[in-house]
Scaffold this active site. Structure first.
Site, PDB file in Angstrom:
ATOM      1  N   HIS A   1      -1.070  11.839   3.173  1.00 15.44           N
ATOM      2  CA  HIS A   1      -1.405  11.057   2.923  1.00 15.44           C
ATOM      3  C   HIS A   1      -3.171  10.745   4.250  1.00 15.44           C
ATOM      4  CE1 HIS A   1       1.217   8.580   1.488  1.00 15.44           C
ATOM      5  NE2 HIS A   1       0.800   8.581   0.222  1.00 15.44           N
TER       6      HIS A   1
ATOM      7  N   LYS B   1       7.905  -0.347  -8.103  1.00 18.87           N
ATOM      8  CA  LYS B   1       8.793   0.601  -6.644  1.00 18.87           C
ATOM      9  C   LYS B   1       9.257  -0.547  -5.696  1.00 18.87           C
ATOM     10  CE  LYS B   1       5.632   4.582  -6.412  1.00 18.87           C
ATOM     11  NZ  LYS B   1       4.953   5.089  -5.367  1.00 18.87           N
TER      12      LYS B   1
ATOM     13  N   ARG C   1      -2.135  16.863  -5.607  1.00 21.96           N
ATOM     14  CA  ARG C   1      -1.532  18.246  -5.230  1.00 21.96           C
ATOM     15  C   ARG C   1      -0.465  18.940  -5.418  1.00 21.96           C
ATOM     16  NH1 ARG C   1       3.966  13.942  -3.754  1.00 21.96           N
ATOM     17  NH2 ARG C   1       2.166  13.084  -5.583  1.00 21.96           N
TER      18      ARG C   1
HETATM   19  N1  COA Z   1       0.084  13.432   0.025  1.00 16.26           N
HETATM   20  C1  COA Z   1       1.619  13.138   0.450  1.00 16.26           C
HETATM   21  N2  COA Z   1       2.104  12.308  -0.700  1.00 16.26           N
HETATM   22  C2  COA Z   1       1.582  11.549  -1.150  1.00 16.26           C
HETATM   23  C3  COA Z   1       0.139  12.396  -2.048  1.00 16.26           C
HETATM   24  C4  COA Z   1      -0.165  12.589  -0.394  1.00 16.26           C
HETATM   25  N3  COA Z   1      -1.783  13.280  -0.330  1.00 16.26           N
HETATM   26  N4  COA Z   1      -0.558  11.784  -2.847  1.00 16.26           N
HETATM   27  C5  COA Z   1       0.454  11.104  -3.312  1.00 16.26           C
HETATM   28  N5  COA Z   1       1.271  10.756  -2.855  1.00 16.26           N
HETATM   29  C6  COA Z   1       2.573  10.604  -3.264  1.00 16.26           C
HETATM   30  C7  COA Z   1       2.725   8.795  -2.570  1.00 16.26           C
HETATM   31  O1  COA Z   1       3.499   8.545  -1.328  1.00 16.26           O
HETATM   32  C8  COA Z   1       3.713   8.162  -3.587  1.00 16.26           C
HETATM   33  O2  COA Z   1       5.426   9.323  -3.260  1.00 16.26           O
HETATM   34  P1  COA Z   1       6.255   8.212  -3.811  1.00 16.26           P
HETATM   35  O3  COA Z   1       5.558   7.727  -5.214  1.00 16.26           O
HETATM   36  O4  COA Z   1       7.521   8.602  -3.450  1.00 16.26           O
HETATM   37  O5  COA Z   1       6.329   6.444  -3.233  1.00 16.26           O
HETATM   38  C9  COA Z   1       3.433   9.667  -5.011  1.00 16.26           C
HETATM   39  O6  COA Z   1       2.911  10.781  -4.272  1.00 16.26           O
HETATM   40  C10 COA Z   1       2.492   8.761  -6.319  1.00 16.26           C
HETATM   41  O7  COA Z   1       1.740   8.575  -5.272  1.00 16.26           O
HETATM   42  P2  COA Z   1       0.584   7.234  -5.723  1.00 16.26           P
HETATM   43  O8  COA Z   1       0.737   7.835  -7.518  1.00 16.26           O
HETATM   44  O9  COA Z   1      -0.667   7.081  -5.356  1.00 16.26           O
HETATM   45  O10 COA Z   1       1.183   5.691  -5.962  1.00 16.26           O
HETATM   46  P3  COA Z   1       0.871   4.100  -5.212  1.00 16.26           P
HETATM   47  O11 COA Z   1       2.517   4.176  -5.135  1.00 16.26           O
HETATM   48  O12 COA Z   1       1.176   5.333  -3.610  1.00 16.26           O
HETATM   49  O13 COA Z   1       0.286   4.132  -5.517  1.00 16.26           O
HETATM   50  C11 COA Z   1      -1.566   2.841  -6.931  1.00 16.26           C
HETATM   51  C12 COA Z   1      -0.321   3.404  -6.972  1.00 16.26           C
HETATM   52  C13 COA Z   1      -1.222   1.534  -6.167  1.00 16.26           C
HETATM   53  C14 COA Z   1      -2.690   3.616  -7.029  1.00 16.26           C
HETATM   54  C15 COA Z   1      -1.140   2.224  -8.996  1.00 16.26           C
HETATM   55  O14 COA Z   1      -0.387   1.859  -8.468  1.00 16.26           O
HETATM   56  C16 COA Z   1      -2.775   1.247  -8.596  1.00 16.26           C
HETATM   57  O15 COA Z   1      -3.845   1.069  -8.598  1.00 16.26           O
HETATM   58  N6  COA Z   1      -1.529  -0.350  -8.710  1.00 16.26           N
HETATM   59  C17 COA Z   1      -2.376  -1.489  -8.647  1.00 16.26           C
HETATM   60  C18 COA Z   1      -2.535  -1.591  -9.727  1.00 16.26           C
HETATM   61  C19 COA Z   1      -3.266  -1.692 -11.252  1.00 16.26           C
HETATM   62  O16 COA Z   1      -4.470  -1.556 -10.835  1.00 16.26           O
HETATM   63  N7  COA Z   1      -2.801  -0.291 -12.308  1.00 16.26           N
HETATM   64  C20 COA Z   1      -3.790  -0.408 -12.853  1.00 16.26           C
HETATM   65  C21 COA Z   1      -3.453   1.531 -12.918  1.00 16.26           C
HETATM   66  S1  COA Z   1      -4.787   1.918 -13.592  1.00 16.26           S
END
Ligand code: COA
Length: 164
Positions: free
Chosen positions: A21, A45, A94
């Protein structure tokens, strides 16, 4: 609310924040004058760190990056972007396996608010295998997370799980 037209928003649940991140945040901070790291609860989650704990860890991890602000939001991301008047989303890609989900999310966000543009950044190769869940699993099973997370996160995981 301030005009945040020139801010880019990097959203996520960051449970916990990892070096992957931080790599994306650092890259984004070289491209945009302001970066808002927008922390939220992912309804799909179960988080181990509270929202406030994740915000504090991100603030500490990014304290050397002047243009980075850590904020939180609840509800739809598209609505939050409208509220803060900022329409550039940063997402990390990634691996190819991330693409389908990210593509879907980018299109859905744009459907919800047509002003939103999503920009994808690729992290350093060494972080392509990293995820927050894996870091949590390693910590819970007593492994060292030193190579994967900022120091403050490593210490917090150690406190919680007593790992190496
Ligand atoms: N390095 C390391 N890990 C990374 C990474 C990076 N560069 N980029 C992503 N990851 C990991 C994250 O830590 C996460 O790990 P986990 O699943 O083990 O927790 C995984 O990859 C997925 O990341 P991400 O897709 O960013 O999930 P998130 O839970 O961190 O974020 C939101 C998702 C919050 C952005 C999304 O759910 C959201 O927008 N929510 C708001 C509600 C909404 O508007 N919903 C409609 C969306 S269209």
């Amino acid at each position: 609310m301030n005009n945040r037209k020139f801010s880019a928003v990097y959203p996520g649940s960051f449970d916990p924040p990892t070096n992957g991140h931080l790599d994306i945040i650092t890259r984004a901070s070289r491209l945009f004058p302001n970066i808002i790291v927008a922390v939220t609860d992912n309804v799909n989650k179960r988080h181990i760190f509270t929202l406030q704990e994740r915000i504090d860890l991100l603030k500490k991890s990014t304290e050397n990056l002047e243009s980075v602000e850590v904020l939180s939001f609840s509800g739809l991301l598209a609505d939050y972007l409208e509220k803060i008047n900022s329409f550039v989303l940063i997402r990390g890609l990634r691996a190819l396996s991330d693409f389908e989900y990210e593509f879907q999310m980018a299109l859905m966000n744009r459907k919800l608010n047509k002003k939103i543009e999503t920009i994808f950044l690729t992290p350093d190769q060494s972080y392509t295998f990293l995820s927050s869940s894996m870091v949590k699993e390693i910590a819970m099973l007593g492994g060292s997370t030193r190579d994967f997370v900022p120091k403050c996160v490593e210490l917090e995981l150690k406190k919680r799980f007593g790992n190496r």
